[in-house]
Design an enzyme around this catalytic site. Structure first.
Site, short mmCIF file in Angstrom:
data_model
loop_
_atom_site.label_atom_id
_atom_site.label_comp_id
_atom_site.label_asym_id
_atom_site.label_seq_id
_atom_site.Cartn_x
_atom_site.Cartn_y
_atom_site.Cartn_z
N SER A 10 1.00 -1.17 -0.02
CA SER A 10 -0.05 -0.08 -0.02
C SER A 10 0.63 1.18 0.11
O SER A 10 1.89 1.29 0.66
CB SER A 10 -0.93 -0.04 1.26
OG SER A 10 -1.96 -1.11 1.07
N1 SAH Z 1 -0.04 -5.71 4.19
C1 SAH Z 1 0.65 -5.91 3.05
C2 SAH Z 1 -0.44 -5.59 1.83
C3 SAH Z 1 -0.41 -7.10 0.86
S1 SAH Z 1 -1.69 -6.91 -0.29
C4 SAH Z 1 1.75 -5.21 2.87
O1 SAH Z 1 2.09 -4.46 3.71
O2 SAH Z 1 2.43 -5.33 2.02
C5 SAH Z 1 -2.82 -7.97 0.37
C6 SAH Z 1 -2.31 -9.05 0.54
O3 SAH Z 1 -3.59 -10.05 1.21
C7 SAH Z 1 -2.05 -10.02 -0.52
O4 SAH Z 1 -0.62 -10.40 -0.23
C8 SAH Z 1 -3.02 -11.33 -0.47
O5 SAH Z 1 -2.35 -12.47 -0.71
C9 SAH Z 1 -3.26 -11.48 0.68
N2 SAH Z 1 -4.66 -11.84 1.12
C10 SAH Z 1 -5.87 -11.98 0.35
N3 SAH Z 1 -6.84 -12.62 0.72
C11 SAH Z 1 -6.39 -13.18 1.96
C12 SAH Z 1 -6.90 -14.15 3.07
N4 SAH Z 1 -8.05 -14.66 2.88
N5 SAH Z 1 -6.18 -14.64 3.86
C13 SAH Z 1 -4.83 -14.02 3.98
N6 SAH Z 1 -4.39 -13.07 3.01
C14 SAH Z 1 -5.00 -12.71 2.14
#
Ligand code: SAH
Length: 216
Positions: A64
């Site tokens: 993000s």
């Molecule tokens: N907090 C992260 C943002 C990553 S983007 C950062 O600081 O980089 C969102 C992430 O959520 C992705 O990696 C995706 O694979 C994950 N995601 C989506 N659905 C999910 C679920 N049900 N359980 C765990 N992770 C999930």
């Protein structure tokens, strides 16, 4: 050894993107001043690590925009001794920011490749108060519940009920809720009488995929 050459970029990020836009929580600002964001992204993108935008990470996901990380973190109102659950480890950056402001971070990721690389960075930076696991985070992490705060960093169609269940009374949860193109950040406070919802900004996140999210 940890590379300090990005310190100036980080200071500028905090002043121009966070403080200038009203982020005022001291712990959030201090954490984001310290966490080396460039170590959570691909080498080829490092010069853009402190820019005012999200960046691609592996598996078609994104880290993000710094302002959104700060806004969501600040909204949790952490004071230092909380146990926090994150859904969507991704690069690991958000978990790292949280780890400097609370007692312990539990983070769940559904893409193994991302989990593995985030864990490497946590070890390298000695963020030993982060525990990460592979699972569908829309089900929470029941064995370690309840949590003082929960942050979901992917956008879903609803607030996953297991996550509300796993929050303490008085706890806060933040999640982007809406359609797959656009969501709004909702800050949920759990009270003995039920939940209170505060609506923050419109945002655009990658999909929350799982039992209480979008279908794969
Ligand atoms: N907090 C992260 C943002 C990553 S983007 C950062 O600081 O980089 C969102 C992430 O959520 C992705 O990696 C995706 O694979 C994950 N995601 C989506 N659905 C999910 C679920 N049900 N359980 C765990 N992770 C999930």
């Amino acid at each position: 050894m940890i590379d300090n050459s990005y310190e100036t970029s980080r200071q500028r990020m905090v002043e121009e993107q966070l403080v200038a836009r009203g982020i005022h929580d001291r712990l959030t600002l201090e954490a984001m001043l310290k966490v080396p964001r460039h170590l959570f992204i691909d080498d080829a993108l490092r010069t853009r690590a402190y820019g005012d935008y999200p960046l691609p990470i592996a598996a078609g996901q994104t880290i993000s925009q710094p302002y959104i990380v700060a806004l969501m973190t600040q909204a949790l109102g952490l004071t230092g001794d909380e146990r926090v659950l994150e859904i969507g480890t991704g690069s690991g950056y958000q978990a790292a920011v949280l780890s400097r402001m609370c007692q312990r971070v539990y983070t769940v990721e559904r893409v193994n490749q991302l989990l593995a690389s985030a864990r490497k960075v946590f070890d390298k930076l000695c963020y030993y108060n982060i525990v990460a696991k592979f699972d569908d985070g829309t089900m929470g992490w029941r064995q370690e519940a309840p949590y003082d705060a929960i942050i979901i960093t992917a956008g879903g169609p609803e607030i996953p009920p297991p996550l509300v269940d796993q929050l303490v009374d008085g706890g806060r949860l933040i999640i982007p809720v809406g359609g797959q193109e656009l969501q709004e950040l909702q800050l949920i406070t759990k009270t003995t009488e039920g939940i209170v919802i505060d609506r923050l900004e419109k945002v655009r996140f990658v999909d929350l995929i799982g039992k209480h999210g979008w279908a794969n």
